[in-house]
Design an enzyme around this catalytic site. Structure first.
Site: not given
Ligand code: APR
Length: 230
Positions: A56, A59, A89-90, A107, A173, A175, A216
């Protein structure tokens, strides 16, 4: 005075990708380099707190060296014409540094620490390094103020209430791989306009979604200008 329409924005790591912060599950994502069970669970903290703290700290350093991008800044601009509520979620502080007014961290936030015995005891971290041995007024070791896998998400109820009040819901942004955050989409009223911004998006379930398959930093400023009618 006419009440402003409420726009609820749920953001994930993708909104911070163009600020240079790794996402989790993209090809070069954070979980490619680290095992969640080594750095992001309460068991990991019990087993090897130094490794978790270092993970952390690295990060946090990256977050402090990053800057809000055009998407974060556009969401601040959106407040000119709407009641904007951000649920993120960030754990980065880029929405704060872009000046957004209403931010709910599902989170936690990496720039704060919390007591190991009282999750309500939260403290600002000065700089990027939270040292092992730094304790709070209870004498308890301080840990990052983030929600680890397997831990409860204390802010999920207020977040669901906010999602259920959306006139317009914008997903940026994420998943939607992690619950209960991903379940917030189910609280959005059927009548609400729904927009998804994600370059890798294909579809988000029902046809009620407007899909913008762009980054984004490109898509959100254009979407904000469209919504503001400028
Ligand atoms: N602009 C928009 N979306 C984007 C970009 C971008 N430049 N680059 C990547 N993405 C998208 C990807 O296609 C994906 O769908 O952002 C998403 C990232 O997904 P993850 O890496 O799974 O991140 P997230 O959804 O925030 O994860 C959720 O999981 O690990 C835990 O606690 C952590 O908060 C996090 C949670």
């Amino acid at each position: 005075m006419s009440e402003k329409k409420r726009i609820v924005v749920l953001t994930g790591a993708g909104i911070s990708a163009e600020s240079g912060l790794q996402t989790f599950r993209d090809s070069d994502g954070l979980w490619e380099g680290y095992d969640i069970y080594d750095v992001a669970t309460p068991e990991a903290w019990q087993r090897n707190p130094v490794l978790v703290q270092e993970f952390y700290n690295m990060r946090r350093k990256a977050v402090l060296e990053a800057s809000p991008n055009a998407a974060h800044i556009a969401l601040k601009k959106l407040e000119k014409g709407f009641d904007v509520q951000i649920i993120t979620q960030n754990v980065d502080n880029l929405h704060e540094r872009a000046g957004s007014s209403n931010i709910l961290h599902l989170h936690g936030i990496i720039t704060k620490s919390q007591s190991c015995i009282d999750p309500e005891a939260v403290y600002d971290i000065d700089g990027w390094e939270l040292k092992m041995g730094e304790t709070c007024e209870y004498g308890s070791q301080l840990r990052p103020h983030v929600v680890w896998f397997g831990e409860a998400v204390p802010m999920i109820e207020p977040a669901a209430k906010i999602a259920s009040s959306a006139d317009i819901f914008i997903l940026i942004g994420t998943s939607l791989a992690v619950y209960p955050a991903a379940g917030l989409v189910d609280f959005v009223p059927f009548r609400a306009e729904k927009v998804l911004v994600d370059p890798n998006s294909s579809s988000a379930g029902s046809g009620k979604w407007r899909i913008i398959p762009e980054k984004a930093g490109e898509a959100v400023p254009k979407l904000v200008d469209e919504l503001l009618g400028s």
